[in-house]
Design an enzyme around this catalytic site. Sequence first.
Site, PDB file in Angstrom:
ATOM      1  N   HIS A   1       0.831  -1.217   0.000  1.00 37.39           N
ATOM      2  CA  HIS A   1       0.000   0.000   0.000  1.00 37.39           C
ATOM      3  C   HIS A   1       0.860   1.260   0.000  1.00 37.39           C
ATOM      4  O   HIS A   1       0.446   2.303   0.506  1.00 37.39           O
ATOM      5  CB  HIS A   1      -1.014  -0.021   1.158  1.00 37.39           C
ATOM      6  CG  HIS A   1      -2.079  -1.064   0.965  1.00 37.39           C
ATOM      7  ND1 HIS A   1      -3.231  -0.827   0.249  1.00 37.39           N
ATOM      8  CD2 HIS A   1      -2.136  -2.359   1.354  1.00 37.39           C
ATOM      9  CE1 HIS A   1      -3.962  -1.941   0.216  1.00 37.39           C
ATOM     10  NE2 HIS A   1      -3.312  -2.885   0.878  1.00 37.39           N
TER      11      HIS A   1
ATOM     12  N   GLY B   1      -4.292 -12.293  -4.151  1.00 37.04           N
ATOM     13  CA  GLY B   1      -3.252 -11.302  -3.874  1.00 37.04           C
ATOM     14  C   GLY B   1      -1.977 -11.561  -4.662  1.00 37.04           C
ATOM     15  O   GLY B   1      -0.917 -11.053  -4.310  1.00 37.04           O
TER      16      GLY B   1
ATOM     17  N   SER C   1      -3.438 -11.754 -10.436  1.00 38.48           N
ATOM     18  CA  SER C   1      -3.984 -12.346 -11.660  1.00 38.48           C
ATOM     19  C   SER C   1      -4.488 -11.226 -12.581  1.00 38.48           C
ATOM     20  O   SER C   1      -4.431 -11.359 -13.807  1.00 38.48           O
ATOM     21  CB  SER C   1      -5.109 -13.328 -11.323  1.00 38.48           C
ATOM     22  OG  SER C   1      -6.086 -12.687 -10.544  1.00 38.48           O
ATOM     23  N   SER C   2      -4.957 -10.124 -12.012  1.00 33.08           N
ATOM     24  CA  SER C   2      -5.487  -9.021 -12.848  1.00 33.08           C
ATOM     25  C   SER C   2      -4.388  -8.400 -13.692  1.00 33.08           C
ATOM     26  O   SER C   2      -4.566  -8.187 -14.894  1.00 33.08           O
ATOM     27  CB  SER C   2      -6.115  -7.911 -12.005  1.00 33.08           C
ATOM     28  OG  SER C   2      -6.664  -8.392 -10.845  1.00 33.08           O
TER      29      SER C   2
ATOM     30  N   ASP D   1       1.868  -3.861  -9.605  1.00 27.40           N
ATOM     31  CA  ASP D   1       1.594  -5.186 -10.170  1.00 27.40           C
ATOM     32  C   ASP D   1       1.884  -5.221 -11.669  1.00 27.40           C
ATOM     33  O   ASP D   1       2.497  -6.159 -12.185  1.00 27.40           O
ATOM     34  CB  ASP D   1       0.132  -5.575  -9.917  1.00 27.40           C
ATOM     35  CG  ASP D   1      -0.226  -5.536  -8.447  1.00 27.40           C
ATOM     36  OD1 ASP D   1       0.705  -5.420  -7.621  1.00 27.40           O
ATOM     37  OD2 ASP D   1      -1.417  -5.611  -8.117  1.00 27.40           O
TER      38      ASP D   1
HETATM   39  C1  GLA Z   1      -2.936  -4.395  -5.024  1.00 24.73           C
HETATM   40  C2  GLA Z   1      -2.754  -3.244  -5.995  1.00 24.73           C
HETATM   41  C3  GLA Z   1      -1.327  -2.699  -5.946  1.00 24.73           C
HETATM   42  C4  GLA Z   1      -0.876  -2.402  -4.519  1.00 24.73           C
HETATM   43  C5  GLA Z   1      -1.190  -3.579  -3.597  1.00 24.73           C
HETATM   44  C6  GLA Z   1      -0.926  -3.258  -2.149  1.00 24.73           C
HETATM   45  O1  GLA Z   1      -2.184  -5.491  -5.430  1.00 24.73           O
HETATM   46  O2  GLA Z   1      -3.059  -3.636  -7.315  1.00 24.73           O
HETATM   47  O3  GLA Z   1      -1.220  -1.549  -6.760  1.00 24.73           O
HETATM   48  O4  GLA Z   1      -1.437  -1.220  -4.046  1.00 24.73           O
HETATM   49  O5  GLA Z   1      -2.553  -4.003  -3.710  1.00 24.73           O
HETATM   50  O6  GLA Z   1       0.413  -3.050  -1.948  1.00 24.73           O
END
Ligand code: GLA
Length: 381
Positions: free
Chosen positions: A28, A117, A120-121, A165
């Site tokens: 975050h 977490g 996958s997106s 990501d």
């Molecule tokens: C998700 C979001 C990222 C990041 C994380 C938390 O994966 O897509 O951009 O903010 O949460 O670190």
Amino acid sequence: MSGPSLSTCGGQSRVFRAPGRVNLIGEHTDYNDGFVMPAAIDFSTWVTISPRDDRVLSVYSENFREQVDFDLDDAAPRPKRHWSDYVKGVAVTLEQSGYRMRGAQLHIRGNVPLGSGLSSSAAIEVATGYALLENSGFAMDRSELAQLCQRAENDFVGLRCGIMDQFISCHGQKGKALLLDCRSLDYRLLPLSDEACLVICNTMVKHELAGGEYNKRRAECEVGVGHLAERLPGVRALRDVTTADLESHGRDLPELVYRRCRHVISENARVVKAGAALERGDLSDFGRLMDESHRSLRDDYEVSCDELDLMVKLARALPGVYGSRMTGGGFGGCTVNLVASEKVEELKRGVADEYQKATGLAPEIYISNAANGAEEMAAEA
Ligand code: GLA
């Protein structure tokens, strides 16, 4: 620093792959212009693409066993809270950015666990973006592709995610973690030691980030920035604030916003220290920072959940575990553990048995190697 360009080459049906990721530390912080340290993993999405003569994208998902067609000339494309939003979002964003797409047949399959977490997106966005660009004869710099996919997720899908990501899915490198400055997009690749493995433990509790608690956290950070910027010149994001600044200028913030800011500011400092620890080969220090990160996410940022806390506690009680924390957006999903190589089997057994006894859920445990980012695959014979 910017990565190699994505180039074009001939052929009818082509295959593109983009990986998911695990974040070692820096949670975050990306949407606060801060620091993150992800690695790409050996789980990916593959998009097979072939051109059509019209402006239709005809998309089949092997995982969902479902076909969706849409017209690139649709004047008012809308998300439907459906897997196809990621594909459509990327296509719409490319068109809006001036890339005129050719129609195409897309066949998508993937093995990144969904809603865990592990991004996958981002994997489907990056693989789709890469495939669509190449299918239409365009090349794009990897950092630009990452930013375009992030915009698709922000503006079309509706999750106000940061850049982490999509960036690691584009830039990942085998055997390396990537320390990214999310403001400048400068990065350093850091070798992961052979003495330890990254072990990912899936709580099997799914998270649903779009639109909900995630966007709320981001808004709370913005309230913090607004308040601090009035008192401290030059503050544009929580990245620009130190713990000492927060203590002297943030005391009249609402208590909840204060804690949200404290997490982000302390987490940024931890990522920088973790980078130095990895470069010195100091796994104990790195692990200690992972533990601190988890506590801060649990208590100050409140994005953990009982199952993640239990998974961390179980791992932490076993020998050879340097550090353990939740990874990714939170509210379910996975933990990441840094474990001495010779203790990995013990950890797998210990955590799986105890977790299942306590929750009735059978966790999945993956030993992850840091993998390469997006690539075109050799044509299938
Ligand atoms: C998700 C979001 C990222 C990041 C994380 C938390 O994966 O897509 O951009 O903010 O949460 O670190």
